[in-house]
Design an enzyme around this catalytic site. Structure first.
Site, PDB file in Angstrom:
ATOM      1  N   ASP A   1       6.939 -25.510 -20.754  1.00  0.00           N
ATOM      2  CA  ASP A   1       6.724 -25.407 -22.187  1.00  0.00           C
ATOM      3  C   ASP A   1       8.054 -25.006 -22.825  1.00  0.00           C
ATOM      4  O   ASP A   1       8.946 -24.475 -22.152  1.00  0.00           O
ATOM      5  CB  ASP A   1       5.649 -24.352 -22.458  1.00  0.00           C
ATOM      6  CG  ASP A   1       5.497 -24.038 -23.926  1.00  0.00           C
ATOM      7  OD1 ASP A   1       5.260 -24.963 -24.714  1.00  0.00           O
ATOM      8  OD2 ASP A   1       5.631 -22.848 -24.285  1.00  0.00           O
TER       9      ASP A   1
ATOM     10  N   ASP B   1       8.513 -23.632 -26.699  1.00  0.00           N
ATOM     11  CA  ASP B   1       8.456 -22.516 -27.642  1.00  0.00           C
ATOM     12  C   ASP B   1       7.812 -21.287 -27.016  1.00  0.00           C
ATOM     13  O   ASP B   1       6.662 -21.327 -26.578  1.00  0.00           O
ATOM     14  CB  ASP B   1       7.672 -22.924 -28.895  1.00  0.00           C
ATOM     15  CG  ASP B   1       8.342 -24.081 -29.624  1.00  0.00           C
ATOM     16  OD1 ASP B   1       9.503 -23.918 -30.025  1.00  0.00           O
ATOM     17  OD2 ASP B   1       7.704 -25.135 -29.773  1.00  0.00           O
TER      18      ASP B   1
END
Length: 240
Positions: free
Chosen positions: A13, A15
């Site tokens: 991922d 953010d």
């Protein structure tokens, strides 16, 4: 398959996991919410943190009874992009872990629920020169997180099964997405706590994660519960 097996790929991922942008996203959502007459509180967190732009826009329109979802989404994207362009610092341990995977020749990719423009901005800035196999944004699948589509698409693009991949996530929605796709999930919480579950492994920081930890994430298992080194299930922190 042994829990000591090296992952076929690691799917990160962006953010709140590799870059410290979840706070920027919260500030963005709060700014736009303010224009609509609403101030964000903890009650809004699960509709904002780790959510796609369209989901947060729909939430803001729903709670305020004002605005148009498409317009609000465009405002969110533009404001977030400007904040990211001003600088998105790496999370502690991110650069070292990525370099270790590169040296070990373990493929890794970026799987984000952010729009393509934001992903490209971060990859050209904070993550410049990181040799991702590819980057996948919210614009690249019909459905983004919390649906399994992004992680399934990433594994397919790498030519491997999700069960031999480790996804590294920080948020409830991202963790749910990766787990639904069939990946082993290493959770490094950011702004929201992530509930413990079978097949989820936890670390307090990327500074505690290395290839040995990733090998311990139960690849190919039916989902024996466990925790990585220095881990504590359900740890909380910033936005995920």
């Amino acid at each position: 398959m042994s829990t000591a097996t090296t992952p076929a790929a690691v799917l990160f991922d962006m953010d709140g996991t590799l870059v410290d942008t979840e706070v920027l996203w919260w500030e963005t959502a709060d700014e736009i919410a303010g224009r609509l007459g609403h101030r964000l509180t903890g009650a809004d967190a699960r509709e904002v943190v780790g959510r796609a732009v369209a989901d947060t826009a729909a939430h803001l329109v729903r709670v305020t009874g004002a605005g148009c979802a498409d317009t609000v989404a465009a405002e969110l994207t533009g404001s977030f992009f400007r904040r990211v362009e001003a600088g998105a610092p790496l999370r502690p341990g991110a650069r070292r872990l990525l370099a270790e995977l590169e040296r070990a020749e373990v493929p890794f990719a970026l799987v984000s629920a952010s729009p393509r423009a934001v992903v490209d901005s971060v990859v050209a800035g904070s993550l410049a020169d990181v040799p991702f196999a590819f980057t996948l944004s919210a614009d690249d699948t019909v459905r983004t997180k919390p649906h399994p589509d992004p992680y399934r698409a990433a594994a397919e693009r790498l030519g491997v099964g999700p069960a031999v991949c480790v996804a590294v996530e920080d948020s409830p929605d991202g963790s749910a997405s990766a787990q639904a796709a069939g990946c082993a999930v290493l959770v490094v919480p950011s702004l929201l706590p992530v509930d413990p579950a079978v097949g989820r492994y936890f670390a307090r920081s990327l500074e505690d994660v290395d290839l040995a930890v990733l090998r311990g994430c139960g690849l190919g298992d039916e989902g024996a519960p466990g925790a990585s080194r220095g881990a504590s299930g359900g740890a909380s922190g910033g936005v995920g």
